[in-house]
Design a protein around this motif. Structure first.
Motif, short mmCIF file in Angstrom:
data_model
loop_
_atom_site.label_atom_id
_atom_site.label_comp_id
_atom_site.label_asym_id
_atom_site.label_seq_id
_atom_site.Cartn_x
_atom_site.Cartn_y
_atom_site.Cartn_z
N GLY A 17 0.82 -1.21 0.00
CA GLY A 17 0.00 0.00 0.00
C GLY A 17 0.85 1.25 0.00
N GLN A 18 1.92 1.25 0.80
CA GLN A 18 2.81 2.41 0.84
C GLN A 18 3.57 2.55 -0.47
OE1 GLN A 18 2.74 4.84 3.11
NE2 GLN A 18 1.01 3.65 3.84
N GLU A 19 4.01 1.43 -1.02
CA GLU A 19 4.70 1.47 -2.31
C GLU A 19 3.74 2.00 -3.39
OE1 GLU A 19 6.59 -1.53 -5.63
OE2 GLU A 19 6.37 -2.25 -3.58
N GLY A 20 2.51 1.50 -3.36
CA GLY A 20 1.51 1.96 -4.32
C GLY A 20 1.22 3.45 -4.18
N ARG A 21 1.14 3.91 -2.94
CA ARG A 21 0.93 5.33 -2.70
C ARG A 21 2.08 6.14 -3.29
NH1 ARG A 21 -1.79 8.91 0.47
NH2 ARG A 21 -2.89 7.33 1.65
N ALA A 22 3.30 5.68 -3.08
CA ALA A 22 4.47 6.41 -3.58
C ALA A 22 4.46 6.47 -5.11
CB ALA A 22 5.76 5.75 -3.08
N VAL A 23 4.16 5.35 -5.77
CA VAL A 23 4.10 5.35 -7.24
C VAL A 23 2.96 6.23 -7.70
CG1 VAL A 23 3.74 3.93 -9.30
CG2 VAL A 23 5.15 3.06 -7.43
N PHE A 24 1.79 6.12 -7.05
CA PHE A 24 0.65 6.96 -7.41
C PHE A 24 1.02 8.43 -7.30
CE2 PHE A 24 -3.06 9.49 -6.57
CZ PHE A 24 -3.98 9.02 -7.51
N GLU A 25 1.62 8.82 -6.19
CA GLU A 25 1.96 10.23 -5.99
C GLU A 25 2.97 10.72 -7.01
OE1 GLU A 25 2.91 10.51 -1.82
OE2 GLU A 25 0.78 10.49 -1.27
N ALA A 26 3.92 9.84 -7.39
CA ALA A 26 4.94 10.23 -8.36
C ALA A 26 4.41 10.28 -9.79
CB ALA A 26 6.13 9.27 -8.28
N CYS A 31 -2.65 14.37 -12.06
CA CYS A 31 -3.90 14.41 -12.84
C CYS A 31 -5.11 13.86 -12.08
CB CYS A 31 -3.75 13.61 -14.13
SG CYS A 31 -2.57 14.34 -15.28
N HIS A 32 -4.88 12.98 -11.10
CA HIS A 32 -5.98 12.29 -10.42
C HIS A 32 -5.98 12.59 -8.93
CE1 HIS A 32 -7.01 9.76 -13.85
NE2 HIS A 32 -5.72 9.62 -14.06
N ALA A 33 -7.13 13.07 -8.43
CA ALA A 33 -7.32 13.19 -6.98
C ALA A 33 -7.68 11.82 -6.44
CB ALA A 33 -8.46 14.17 -6.69
N MET A 34 -7.44 11.60 -5.16
CA MET A 34 -7.82 10.34 -4.56
C MET A 34 -8.53 10.53 -3.23
SD MET A 34 -4.21 8.78 -3.38
CE MET A 34 -3.31 9.52 -2.05
N GLU A 35 -8.86 11.78 -2.88
CA GLU A 35 -9.60 12.06 -1.67
C GLU A 35 -11.08 12.16 -2.02
OE1 GLU A 35 -7.02 14.19 -2.64
OE2 GLU A 35 -5.55 13.09 -1.48
N ALA A 36 -11.92 11.48 -1.26
CA ALA A 36 -13.36 11.53 -1.50
C ALA A 36 -13.83 12.97 -1.49
CB ALA A 36 -14.09 10.72 -0.43
N GLY A 37 -14.62 13.32 -2.48
CA GLY A 37 -15.18 14.65 -2.57
C GLY A 37 -14.30 15.68 -3.25
N ALA A 38 -13.03 15.35 -3.48
CA ALA A 38 -12.15 16.30 -4.16
C ALA A 38 -12.58 16.40 -5.63
CB ALA A 38 -10.70 15.84 -4.08
N PRO A 39 -12.50 17.60 -6.19
CA PRO A 39 -12.88 17.73 -7.60
C PRO A 39 -11.89 17.00 -8.50
CG PRO A 39 -11.88 19.76 -6.82
CD PRO A 39 -12.02 18.85 -5.63
N PRO A 40 -12.36 16.56 -9.65
CA PRO A 40 -11.42 15.92 -10.58
C PRO A 40 -10.44 16.95 -11.11
CG PRO A 40 -13.55 16.23 -11.63
CD PRO A 40 -13.71 16.65 -10.20
N GLY A 41 -9.32 16.48 -11.57
CA GLY A 41 -8.34 17.34 -12.23
C GLY A 41 -8.42 17.05 -13.72
N PRO A 42 -7.27 16.98 -14.38
CA PRO A 42 -7.28 16.58 -15.78
C PRO A 42 -7.82 15.16 -15.95
CG PRO A 42 -5.20 17.61 -15.22
CD PRO A 42 -5.95 17.43 -13.94
N ALA A 105 5.73 -4.11 -13.92
CA ALA A 105 4.61 -4.89 -13.39
C ALA A 105 4.45 -4.68 -11.89
CB ALA A 105 4.81 -6.37 -13.69
N SER A 106 5.56 -4.54 -11.18
CA SER A 106 5.48 -4.33 -9.73
C SER A 106 4.82 -2.98 -9.41
CB SER A 106 6.86 -4.41 -9.09
OG SER A 106 7.74 -3.43 -9.64
N ASP A 107 5.09 -1.96 -10.22
CA ASP A 107 4.43 -0.66 -10.02
C ASP A 107 2.93 -0.76 -10.29
OD1 ASP A 107 6.84 0.53 -9.38
OD2 ASP A 107 7.10 1.51 -11.33
#
Length: 122
Positions: A17-26, A31-42, A105-107
């Motif tokens: 989960g932490q690795e996934g968060r790091a890849v997601f953030e990088a 372009c993508h929000a991941m907090e409930a209720g946050a507006p979409p971006g691109p 694949a690991s990412d």
């Protein structure tokens, strides 16, 4: 003793989960929000992605390719998300996201687990 055993079972998932968060953030968070209720971006907001219909963020305007997938009733799960992250445009030709897949694949597995697993952003 049971708590230690439970922790040993949970640690690999927490690490992924932490690795996934790091890849997601990088790679994805620009372009993508991941907090409930946050507006979409691109791109659409990805909170609550597991089990959601493809093209299911009501606040986002999707490409015809994703609108067609939504009309077919396709839903996101870890396996579908991993395939998508491998080559988004090949999976949904005409997708507006472009060439933004993840080579490793690991990412892909880490991001899919982060977005669809039990501790996924809701």
């Amino acid at each position: 003793m049971r708590a230690a055993a439970a922790l040993l079972v949970l640690l690999p998932g927490l690490a992924m989960g932490q690795e996934g968060r790091a890849v997601f953030e990088a790679r994805c968070a620009s372009c993508h929000a991941m907090e409930a209720g946050a507006p979409p971006g691109p791109g659409p907001n990805l909170a609550g992605l597991a089990g959601r219909r493809v093209g299911g963020d009501q606040a986002f305007g999707y490409s015809p390719a994703l609108e067609a997938a939504r009309a077919e009733g396709r839903t996101w799960d870890s396996a579908l998300l991993e395939r998508f992250l491998s080559d988004p445009d090949a999976m949904f030709p005409g997708l507006w996201m472009g060439e933004n897949g993840l080579r490793e694949a690991s990412d892909r597995a880490a991001v899919a687990r982060f977005l669809t697993g039990p501790a996924a952003p809701r």
